[in-house]
Design a protein around this motif. Structure first.
Motif, PDB file in Angstrom:
ATOM      1  N   ALA A 121      39.579  30.268  41.014  1.00  0.00           N
ATOM      2  CA  ALA A 121      40.786  29.589  40.531  1.00  0.00           C
ATOM      3  C   ALA A 121      41.976  29.656  41.483  1.00  0.00           C
ATOM      4  N   ASN A 122      41.820  30.283  42.645  1.00  0.00           N
ATOM      5  CA  ASN A 122      42.907  30.315  43.624  1.00  0.00           C
ATOM      6  C   ASN A 122      44.182  30.882  43.002  1.00  0.00           C
ATOM      7  N   GLU A 123      44.075  32.059  42.401  1.00  0.00           N
ATOM      8  CA  GLU A 123      45.220  32.649  41.714  1.00  0.00           C
ATOM      9  C   GLU A 123      45.518  34.047  42.240  1.00  0.00           C
ATOM     10  N   ARG A 124      46.666  34.572  41.855  1.00  0.00           N
ATOM     11  CA  ARG A 124      47.088  35.885  42.335  1.00  0.00           C
ATOM     12  C   ARG A 124      46.272  36.988  41.676  1.00  0.00           C
ATOM     13  N   GLU A 125      45.896  37.962  42.505  1.00  0.00           N
ATOM     14  CA  GLU A 125      45.280  39.193  42.021  1.00  0.00           C
ATOM     15  C   GLU A 125      46.249  40.332  42.301  1.00  0.00           C
ATOM     16  N   ARG A 126      46.544  41.119  41.285  1.00  0.00           N
ATOM     17  CA  ARG A 126      47.347  42.326  41.470  1.00  0.00           C
ATOM     18  C   ARG A 126      46.434  43.525  41.288  1.00  0.00           C
ATOM     19  N   ILE A 127      46.337  44.335  42.320  1.00  0.00           N
ATOM     20  CA  ILE A 127      45.451  45.492  42.307  1.00  0.00           C
ATOM     21  C   ILE A 127      46.292  46.752  42.107  1.00  0.00           C
ATOM     22  N   TRP A 128      46.026  47.436  40.995  1.00  0.00           N
ATOM     23  CA  TRP A 128      46.758  48.649  40.649  1.00  0.00           C
ATOM     24  C   TRP A 128      45.959  49.876  41.090  1.00  0.00           C
ATOM     25  N   TYR A 152      37.527  37.893  38.973  1.00  0.00           N
ATOM     26  CA  TYR A 152      36.425  38.602  38.345  1.00  0.00           C
ATOM     27  C   TYR A 152      37.004  39.291  37.109  1.00  0.00           C
ATOM     28  N   GLY A 153      36.272  39.217  35.977  1.00  0.00           N
ATOM     29  CA  GLY A 153      36.771  39.811  34.753  1.00  0.00           C
ATOM     30  C   GLY A 153      35.733  40.649  34.033  1.00  0.00           C
ATOM     31  N   GLU A 154      36.212  41.540  33.182  1.00  0.00           N
ATOM     32  CA  GLU A 154      35.345  42.369  32.350  1.00  0.00           C
ATOM     33  C   GLU A 154      34.717  41.543  31.223  1.00  0.00           C
ATOM     34  N   HIS A 155      33.514  41.866  30.793  1.00  0.00           N
ATOM     35  CA  HIS A 155      32.901  43.154  31.042  1.00  0.00           C
ATOM     36  C   HIS A 155      32.044  43.121  32.316  1.00  0.00           C
ATOM     37  N   PHE A 156      32.209  44.135  33.154  1.00  0.00           N
ATOM     38  CA  PHE A 156      31.430  44.319  34.368  1.00  0.00           C
ATOM     39  C   PHE A 156      30.276  45.237  33.999  1.00  0.00           C
ATOM     40  N   ASP A 157      29.044  44.741  34.102  1.00  0.00           N
ATOM     41  CA  ASP A 157      27.869  45.472  33.629  1.00  0.00           C
ATOM     42  C   ASP A 157      27.399  46.480  34.675  1.00  0.00           C
ATOM     43  N   ILE A 158      28.125  47.581  34.742  1.00  0.00           N
ATOM     44  CA  ILE A 158      27.801  48.677  35.648  1.00  0.00           C
ATOM     45  C   ILE A 158      27.791  49.976  34.847  1.00  0.00           C
ATOM     46  N   ILE A 165      39.258  53.941  40.873  1.00  0.00           N
ATOM     47  CA  ILE A 165      40.404  54.076  41.772  1.00  0.00           C
ATOM     48  C   ILE A 165      41.364  52.903  41.646  1.00  0.00           C
ATOM     49  N   PHE A 166      40.829  51.682  41.464  1.00  0.00           N
ATOM     50  CA  PHE A 166      41.660  50.486  41.373  1.00  0.00           C
ATOM     51  C   PHE A 166      41.250  49.629  40.176  1.00  0.00           C
ATOM     52  N   ILE A 167      42.254  49.003  39.554  1.00  0.00           N
ATOM     53  CA  ILE A 167      42.030  48.002  38.511  1.00  0.00           C
ATOM     54  C   ILE A 167      42.795  46.741  38.897  1.00  0.00           C
ATOM     55  N   SER A 168      42.137  45.589  38.755  1.00  0.00           N
ATOM     56  CA  SER A 168      42.781  44.320  39.082  1.00  0.00           C
ATOM     57  C   SER A 168      43.240  43.592  37.823  1.00  0.00           C
ATOM     58  N   TRP A 169      44.348  42.866  37.963  1.00  0.00           N
ATOM     59  CA  TRP A 169      44.846  41.951  36.942  1.00  0.00           C
ATOM     60  C   TRP A 169      44.980  40.574  37.576  1.00  0.00           C
ATOM     61  N   PHE A 170      44.640  39.545  36.793  1.00  0.00           N
ATOM     62  CA  PHE A 170      44.713  38.166  37.280  1.00  0.00           C
ATOM     63  C   PHE A 170      45.653  37.340  36.414  1.00  0.00           C
ATOM     64  N   GLU A 171      46.127  36.234  36.959  1.00  0.00           N
ATOM     65  CA  GLU A 171      47.100  35.397  36.266  1.00  0.00           C
ATOM     66  C   GLU A 171      46.579  34.851  34.947  1.00  0.00           C
ATOM     67  N   GLY A 172      45.264  34.684  34.835  1.00  0.00           N
ATOM     68  CA  GLY A 172      44.687  34.204  33.585  1.00  0.00           C
ATOM     69  C   GLY A 172      44.625  35.256  32.502  1.00  0.00           C
ATOM     70  N   GLY A 173      45.005  36.497  32.824  1.00  0.00           N
ATOM     71  CA  GLY A 173      45.053  37.580  31.842  1.00  0.00           C
ATOM     72  C   GLY A 173      43.917  38.573  31.945  1.00  0.00           C
ATOM     73  N   GLU A 174      42.891  38.264  32.739  1.00  0.00           N
ATOM     74  CA  GLU A 174      41.744  39.171  32.840  1.00  0.00           C
ATOM     75  C   GLU A 174      42.089  40.420  33.645  1.00  0.00           C
ATOM     76  N   VAL A 175      41.350  41.497  33.367  1.00  0.00           N
ATOM     77  CA  VAL A 175      41.415  42.717  34.162  1.00  0.00           C
ATOM     78  C   VAL A 175      40.006  43.052  34.637  1.00  0.00           C
ATOM     79  N   PHE A 176      39.930  43.913  35.665  1.00  0.00           N
ATOM     80  CA  PHE A 176      38.620  44.213  36.244  1.00  0.00           C
ATOM     81  C   PHE A 176      38.663  45.560  36.946  1.00  0.00           C
ATOM     82  N   ARG A 177      37.589  46.341  36.759  1.00  0.00           N
ATOM     83  CA  ARG A 177      37.461  47.613  37.482  1.00  0.00           C
ATOM     84  C   ARG A 177      37.068  47.302  38.929  1.00  0.00           C
ATOM     85  N   SER A 178      38.061  47.266  39.809  1.00  0.00           N
ATOM     86  CA  SER A 178      37.850  46.695  41.135  1.00  0.00           C
ATOM     87  C   SER A 178      37.644  47.719  42.236  1.00  0.00           C
TER      88      SER A 178
END
Length: 240
Positions: A121-128, A152-158, A165-178
């Motif tokens: 989607a060519n959107e901003r990723e904020r990595i915390w 990339y969004g949860e649920h991540f099947d791992i 160490i890092f979690i990502s947030w995207f403009e569409g509202g998703e978060v991800f264990r990055s």
């Protein structure tokens, strides 16, 4: 000196003009140039080379293997996957980047499907940075932005990471264990999410710093290799 091999399937860069414009020499060469030679000896390997560039000799001389793949996961020969898996279990570090989450080697090491939500989607990723005391987070700010990335969004099947160490947030509202780590046998595995092929993520200095930190963390510890199986009492061994 940590010996690093950057493996890239090197397929998009041969057929997609948009990718060629960002990585004219391939993602592997961009990562090699980006991590530099400060304590590293860096080589590269690609899918189309004999044995995918991952010969017994190459792997024997690799402390940390970096893996990027996307469109050709199924073309990686099972024999090579087994070879890499054995090296990880015996102490070689492995850093899996972005769409490498669906690679044969990562799925084998995780023992799960490793699927997730995604949106190009060519959107901003904020990595915390959620584990600032971890060595991979050394010198990394509380958060940093990548202005153009694939979601990339949860649920991540791992399996549950040993360390997050890092979690990502995207403009569409998703978060991800990055940014996740695991220990497998004597080896260490680090998954780091950013790196879609059409965006200049591997020219981002903070992303490259995370990868460099990851290399240092994943490098073999030098610990003695455990002896397993039938074992004599220590007193009998000492008597000899």
């Amino acid at each position: 000196m940590i010996k690093v091999t950057v493996w890239n399937e090197f397929q998009h860069e041969k057929s997609n003009a948009e990718v060629i414009a960002v990585y004219p020499n391939g993602i592997h060469e961009a990562i090699k140039a980006g991590i530099g030679t400060d304590g590293f000896e860096v080589g590269t390997a690609t899918l189309d080379q004999p044995e995918h560039g991952l010969t017994e000799e190459v792997l024997a001389n690799t402390d940390v293997l970096i893996w990027w793949g996307h469109m050709a996961h199924d073309k990686v020969e099972d024999e090579i996957v087994e070879r890499v898996h054995k090296r990880v279990m015996n102490g070689m570090g492995l850093i899996v980047l972005h769409s490498g989450h669906f690679s044969k080697i990562f799925k084998k090491l995780m023992g799960t499907g490793c699927d997730l939500k995604w949106r190009e989607a060519n959107e901003r990723e904020r990595i915390w940075t959620v584990n600032p005391a971890h060595p991979i987070a050394a010198g990394i700010p509380e958060y940093f932005n990548i202005e153009r990335e694939e979601m990339y969004g949860e649920h991540f099947d791992i399996p549950a990471p040993d360390e997050l160490i890092f979690i990502s947030w995207f403009e569409g509202g998703e978060v991800f264990r990055s940014g996740c780590t695991w220990h497998r046998g004597q080896g260490k595995v680090f998954y780091f999410r950013p790196g879609h092929e059409t965006f200049p993520t591997y020219h981002n200095e903070t992303v490259l710093q995370v990868i460099k930190n990851g290399i240092r963390w994943a490098a073999p510890s030098g610990a003695a290799t455990p002896v397993r199986g039938h074992h004599q009492p220590l007193e009998e061994i000492k008597a000899k």
